[in-house]
Design an enzyme around this catalytic site. Structure first.
Site, short mmCIF file in Angstrom:
data_model
loop_
_atom_site.label_atom_id
_atom_site.label_comp_id
_atom_site.label_asym_id
_atom_site.label_seq_id
_atom_site.Cartn_x
_atom_site.Cartn_y
_atom_site.Cartn_z
N ARG A 17 0.83 -1.21 0.00
CA ARG A 17 0.00 0.00 0.00
C ARG A 17 0.86 1.27 0.00
NH1 ARG A 17 -5.09 -1.40 4.03
NH2 ARG A 17 -6.44 -2.22 2.39
N GLY A 331 -8.01 -8.76 0.50
CA GLY A 331 -6.83 -8.74 1.36
C GLY A 331 -6.14 -10.09 1.42
N GLY A 354 -12.20 -4.50 2.02
CA GLY A 354 -13.64 -4.21 2.04
C GLY A 354 -14.04 -3.21 0.97
P1 ADP Z 1 -10.30 -12.12 0.69
O1 ADP Z 1 -9.74 -11.39 1.88
O2 ADP Z 1 -9.27 -12.40 -0.36
O3 ADP Z 1 -11.53 -11.43 0.14
P2 ADP Z 1 -11.76 -13.92 2.42
O4 ADP Z 1 -11.50 -13.02 3.58
O5 ADP Z 1 -13.16 -14.01 1.95
O6 ADP Z 1 -10.79 -13.55 1.19
O7 ADP Z 1 -11.34 -15.39 2.76
C1 ADP Z 1 -10.03 -15.73 3.11
C2 ADP Z 1 -10.02 -16.89 4.06
O8 ADP Z 1 -10.73 -17.99 3.50
C3 ADP Z 1 -8.64 -17.42 4.36
O9 ADP Z 1 -8.39 -17.22 5.74
C4 ADP Z 1 -8.71 -18.90 4.00
O10 ADP Z 1 -8.04 -19.73 4.94
C5 ADP Z 1 -10.19 -19.16 4.04
N1 ADP Z 1 -10.59 -20.34 3.26
C6 ADP Z 1 -10.47 -20.54 1.95
N2 ADP Z 1 -10.91 -21.77 1.61
C7 ADP Z 1 -11.33 -22.36 2.75
C8 ADP Z 1 -11.89 -23.63 3.08
N3 ADP Z 1 -12.11 -24.56 2.15
N4 ADP Z 1 -12.19 -23.87 4.38
C9 ADP Z 1 -11.96 -22.94 5.32
N5 ADP Z 1 -11.45 -21.72 5.08
C10 ADP Z 1 -11.13 -21.44 3.81
C1 3PG Z 2 -8.54 -1.90 5.22
O1 3PG Z 2 -7.46 -2.38 5.59
O2 3PG Z 2 -9.44 -2.58 4.68
C2 3PG Z 2 -8.72 -0.41 5.32
O3 3PG Z 2 -7.52 0.22 5.70
C3 3PG Z 2 -9.86 -0.06 6.26
O4 3PG Z 2 -9.58 -0.44 7.57
P1 3PG Z 2 -10.77 -0.65 8.59
O5 3PG Z 2 -11.49 -1.91 8.18
O6 3PG Z 2 -10.15 -0.74 9.96
O7 3PG Z 2 -11.69 0.54 8.48
MG MG Z 3 -10.18 -11.47 3.97
#
Ligand code: ADP
Ligand code: 3PG
Ligand code: MG
Length: 380
Positions: A17, A331, A354
């Protein structure tokens, strides 16, 4: 800025970032602007948290810019105002964590006015925070000429094209853990894509909604009805999603655990689906064949614990070699590709977590809407 980077005991784990914001800062310095940088780091909730100070960020930025970057002990008040007044042309000063003040997340008008007093122009380059209506994203924009920085512009142009004028064929691949957090993006993309692939634990919830046995996999029981209606909607639009054909399963997501690759219809009752198998990767890559663009959000498996990062790795390798524009968001997915050393082979990597999801859901992001000329870019 959104310099909210992952930290470990005062050390920056991933400076993406910060690096991505460098062109904006350089462009401002080339114009002799006195650059005052403001960011949040973590969620200190209005308290001073020693481990969330922005001084390590200033130090890293100074290395990247190859010029000194000053650091102020606060982000408002007479001392900061004096430090700002003492800045020379093209000098850079980083302020202390804006979330040390409660007024930030409350978008307190008086706090926003105090921030705005420091500057003549507000350049918002914090795409990752654009979904937050805070003092440093929305409040200050009411007081100053407010424009997008280059990073923010890149995000809006690239993601905005997917929303407004998608290239075809467009393929979306959505992974991750919870379908509840991605229903908005799935529904929004359904109307835009030519092909949709779904993996991760979210696919387990979809399979469970169809009555298939998923063993001890992560299934969101309270989402089964939503999952069924989503599948019906997708089929109605002739966009039935490509779902995993095979899975890597184990008793637990633990290093060194015994793993098996099984047909998705034969998940053993005592085990968990923790990654996709090679047939699924192949199927997803076939779905991407000839695509103009591929939007990928969320890892395909529990990438944090090898070998459950293999599906994500194999898909990334395949996409890196394709002609399609590859747009990566989320993320966790970005962290996964970073760890696998393959992130640089993607066409575009969004800095938002997000914020990216909300943008792709078609929501208006308040940080963008607050900018001058926002009407040209707000697509919803
Ligand atoms: P992103 O941040 O890329 O949008 P998410 O936050 O939705 O992704 O999901 C990420 C999480 O999903 C990771 O912590 C990963 O371990 C979990 N994950 C992926 N596939 C599985 C699975 N089959 N069972 C449990 N957790 C999973
Ligand atoms: C993020 O890491 O998604 C942004 O910096 C926003 O952070 P926050 O979810 O704590 O508002
Ligand atoms: Mg995530």
């Amino acid at each position: 800025m959104d310099f909210n980077v992952p930290m470990d005991h005062g050390r920056i784990v991933d400076d993406t970032r910060i690096r991505q914001a460098v062109p904006t800062i350089k462009a401002l310095r080339e114009r002799q602007a006195r650059v005052i940088l403001l960011t949040h780091l973590g969620r200190p909730d209005g308290n001073v948290d020693e481990s969330a100070r922005t001084s390590p960020l200033a130090a890293r930025l100074s290395e990247l810019l190859e010029v000194p970057v000053g650091h102020a002990g606060d982000c408002i008040g007479p001392e900061v105002e004096a430090e700002v007044a003492a800045l020379g042309d093209a000098e850079v000063l980083m302020l202390e964590n804006v979330r040390f003040h409660r007024g930030e997340t409350r978008n307190d008008p008086e706090f926003a006015a105090q921030l705005a007093r420091l500057a003549d122009v507000f350049v918002n380059d914090a795409f990752g925070t654009a979904h937050r209506a805070h003092a440093s994203t929305v409040g200050v924009a009411a007081h100053l000429p407010a424009v997008a920085g280059l990073l923010l512009e890149r995000e809006i142009v690239t993601l905005g094209r997917i929303m407004r004028d998608p290239p075809h064929p467009l393929v979306a691949i959505i992974g991750g853990s919870k379908i509840s957090t991605k229903m908005g993006v799935l529904r929004s993309l359904l109307g835009r894509v030519d092909r949709l692939c779904i993996a991760g634990a979210m696919a387990c919830t979809l399979f469970a909604a169809r009555g298939m046995a998923m063993g001890h996999s992560l299934v969101e029981e309270d989402q089964l009805e939503t999952a069924r209606s989503f599948l019906a909607e997708a089929e109605g639009r002739n966009r039935a999603p490509f779902l995993p054909l095979d899975a890597v399963v184990a008793a637990e997501a633990k290093p060194g655990v015994e793993v098996q690759t099984v047909d998705i219809k034969a998940v053993p009752p005592e085990s968990k689906v923790l990654d996709v198998g090679p047939m699924t990767v192949e199927q997803f890559l076939r779905a991407c064949d000839g695509a103009a663009a591929v939007v990928w959000n969320g890892p395909l498996g529990v990438y944090e614990i090898p070998p459950f990062d293999q599906g994500t790795h194999a898909l990334a390798q395949g996409l890196a070699g394709s002609d399609a524009q590859t747009i990566i968001g989320g993320g966790d997915l970005v962290a996964a590709l970073q760890e696998l050393g393959i992130v640089d082979r993607m066409s575009f990597v969004s800095t938002g977590g997000g914020a990216t999801l909300e943008f792709l859901e078609g929501k208006t992001l308040p940080g963008i809407a607050a900018l001058k000329d926002a009407g040209d870019v707000v697509h919803a």
